[in-house]
Design an enzyme around this catalytic site. Sequence first.
Site, short mmCIF file in Angstrom:
data_model
loop_
_atom_site.label_atom_id
_atom_site.label_comp_id
_atom_site.label_asym_id
_atom_site.label_seq_id
_atom_site.Cartn_x
_atom_site.Cartn_y
_atom_site.Cartn_z
N ARG A 217 0.84 -1.19 0.00
CA ARG A 217 0.00 0.00 0.00
C ARG A 217 0.88 1.24 0.00
NH1 ARG A 217 -3.41 -2.75 -1.56
NH2 ARG A 217 -5.53 -3.11 -0.77
N HIS A 265 0.03 0.22 -10.13
CA HIS A 265 -0.75 -0.66 -9.25
C HIS A 265 -1.20 -1.91 -10.02
CE1 HIS A 265 -3.33 -0.62 -5.36
NE2 HIS A 265 -3.06 -1.87 -5.73
#
Length: 302
Positions: A217, A265
């Site tokens: 993250r 991502h």
Amino acid sequence: MSVLLACDFDAADWAAWRPALQAALPGERLLLPQDLAAQPALREDIDVAIVANPPPGLLAGLPRLGLIQSLWAGVDRLLADPTLPAEVPLARMVDPAMNTAMAETALWAVLTLHRHFHLYARQQRAGVWQALPQLRADEIKVAVLGQGQMGGTVMHALRQRGYRAAGWRRGEPLEPVLADCRIVINLLPLTADTRGLIDAAFLARLPARASLVNLARGAHLVEADLLAALDAGQIAHAVLDVFHQEPLPPTHRFWRHPAVTLLPHAAAQTDPRSAARIAAAGIRAWREGRTVPNQVERSRGY
């Protein structure tokens, strides 16, 4: 009863997910948030919600809701919603296919850093012909932060290829894992304890010229501290897949920093074909009174 599909998908995503979910849940009535807007009475029929970044507050008005099944592995965004029904079990996605994909990306990153492929790409652009020193895999220590499903799969893949992989869990001493490591891979869940973990103090514990791979993250990392460490040469290179703001703003320094390799991502994308079957199995278990796999312990954050 009915299943609510509360997913922040665009048209292309729905084209893949809707058929997969319908095939995996042939006996279920699948509803969308717009169905509830058109017929508010349908809220009374929903007992299961399949979610992927649902709008805050959407699940609060479902009186018969008994299970929330996430399509994502991370649930930090869900748990940050104060309107999320506290009494309803929440299950996260644990998909072996996603674990394999993450291990592939982690192995690519380690091989790139170990064998200097990122530097050879830079030399190619500059027209430089120069072979760089080549170590053996067993001379490279890799610290893997996080020992869940993904972390365990990554550790196994690295060790199979001869790397000295050392794992770390929260609550364990960090210094022995970081000592002598050349590469750190972050696969931790995002919790109050791990937010901002990779800061200036963390980076200072690493051996000089170590590299960082963040696949977990963006909020684990203090971006300004990493940039300072890269600029100073303290950290040799960073492979980054996740960021505080996504998409990454076009003015962010990471885009053009010579010591950063950037991914959008995409380290381990959820596969609708396998994830839909896993979600359906969890829903069947709940309907049959069995234990739902991969339930989230909200006090721990995952």
